[in-house]
Enzyme design. Sequence first.
Site, PDB file in Angstrom:
ATOM      1  N   HIS A  71       0.822  -1.226   0.000  1.00  0.00           N
ATOM      2  CA  HIS A  71       0.000   0.000   0.000  1.00  0.00           C
ATOM      3  C   HIS A  71       0.845   1.261   0.000  1.00  0.00           C
ATOM      4  CE1 HIS A  71      -3.128  -2.858   0.802  1.00  0.00           C
ATOM      5  NE2 HIS A  71      -4.006  -1.910   0.576  1.00  0.00           N
ATOM      6  N   SER A  88      -6.511   4.141  -5.795  1.00  0.00           N
ATOM      7  CA  SER A  88      -5.959   4.856  -4.650  1.00  0.00           C
ATOM      8  C   SER A  88      -6.067   6.374  -4.847  1.00  0.00           C
ATOM      9  CB  SER A  88      -4.508   4.429  -4.428  1.00  0.00           C
ATOM     10  OG  SER A  88      -4.014   5.023  -3.261  1.00  0.00           O
ATOM     11  N   GLU A  91      -9.592   7.335  -3.989  1.00  0.00           N
ATOM     12  CA  GLU A  91      -9.852   7.192  -2.545  1.00  0.00           C
ATOM     13  C   GLU A  91      -9.211   8.331  -1.749  1.00  0.00           C
ATOM     14  OE1 GLU A  91     -10.024   2.356  -3.117  1.00  0.00           O
ATOM     15  OE2 GLU A  91      -8.210   3.277  -2.318  1.00  0.00           O
TER      16      GLU A  91
HETATM   17  N1  3AL Z   1      -1.994   3.861   3.205  1.00  0.00           N
HETATM   18  C1  3AL Z   1      -3.290   3.660   2.895  1.00  0.00           C
HETATM   19  O1  3AL Z   1      -4.160   3.567   3.740  1.00  0.00           O
HETATM   20  N2  3AL Z   1      -3.582   3.564   1.569  1.00  0.00           N
HETATM   21  C2  3AL Z   1      -4.847   3.335   1.089  1.00  0.00           C
HETATM   22  N3  3AL Z   1      -6.046   3.584   1.785  1.00  0.00           N
HETATM   23  C3  3AL Z   1      -7.034   3.699   0.872  1.00  0.00           C
HETATM   24  O2  3AL Z   1      -8.215   3.886   1.121  1.00  0.00           O
HETATM   25  N4  3AL Z   1      -6.506   3.582  -0.377  1.00  0.00           N
HETATM   26  C4  3AL Z   1      -5.163   3.419  -0.304  1.00  0.00           C
HETATM   27  O3  3AL Z   1      -4.349   3.336  -1.212  1.00  0.00           O
END
Ligand code: 3AL
Length: 173
Positions: A71, A88, A91
Amino acid sequence: MTSLIRISEVNKLDKEQFEWMFENVVELCTDAAAKVQKKRPFKNVEDLCNAFHEYLENLSIEEKLVILKLHPDLAGRLAAQGELTRESTAEQKSAGLNDLTEEQRHTINTSNERYKSKFGFPFIICARENKVQSIINGLQQRYNSTREQEIATGINEVKKICKLRITDIVKDD
Ligand SMILES: NC(=O)N[C@H]1NC(=O)NC1=O
């Protein structure tokens, strides 16, 4: 806005089509879709989400760490360089992370670094269920948890992200 595919159609996709369609419901983890497609047919969207959740739950600790490390940081270097995945990007924007004050950016970046040096993986939170202030609060509160708790919480957040990504793709019949 793309139209949603029905669960009965998902059940009929070729293996490759299924893997392509769900390749990023767990960030950068194509193995999830490869394993989950073998569990078809699914009764409904919830059933499909549960299969991804089960995949995540049944991983070893080492494998969970790999998932967490895939992530990107929230409001981090990749975001600044426009190199996040499409999912991402959307988001992080929905949480307001594309519109931070200098002070908020500094707080998030320093808290992310502090979190990563304590736990060895990035701070993960479902951005679509949060806003800037709750992310900052989460970063500060969760820093006090144990590593074991944070692996569990991180995977739980990955499940929430995964569920929302799935419901952007599929609907019930
Ligand atoms: N670090 C992290 O939480 N990354 C994520 N959260 C989210 O909702 N999308 C992401 O890429």
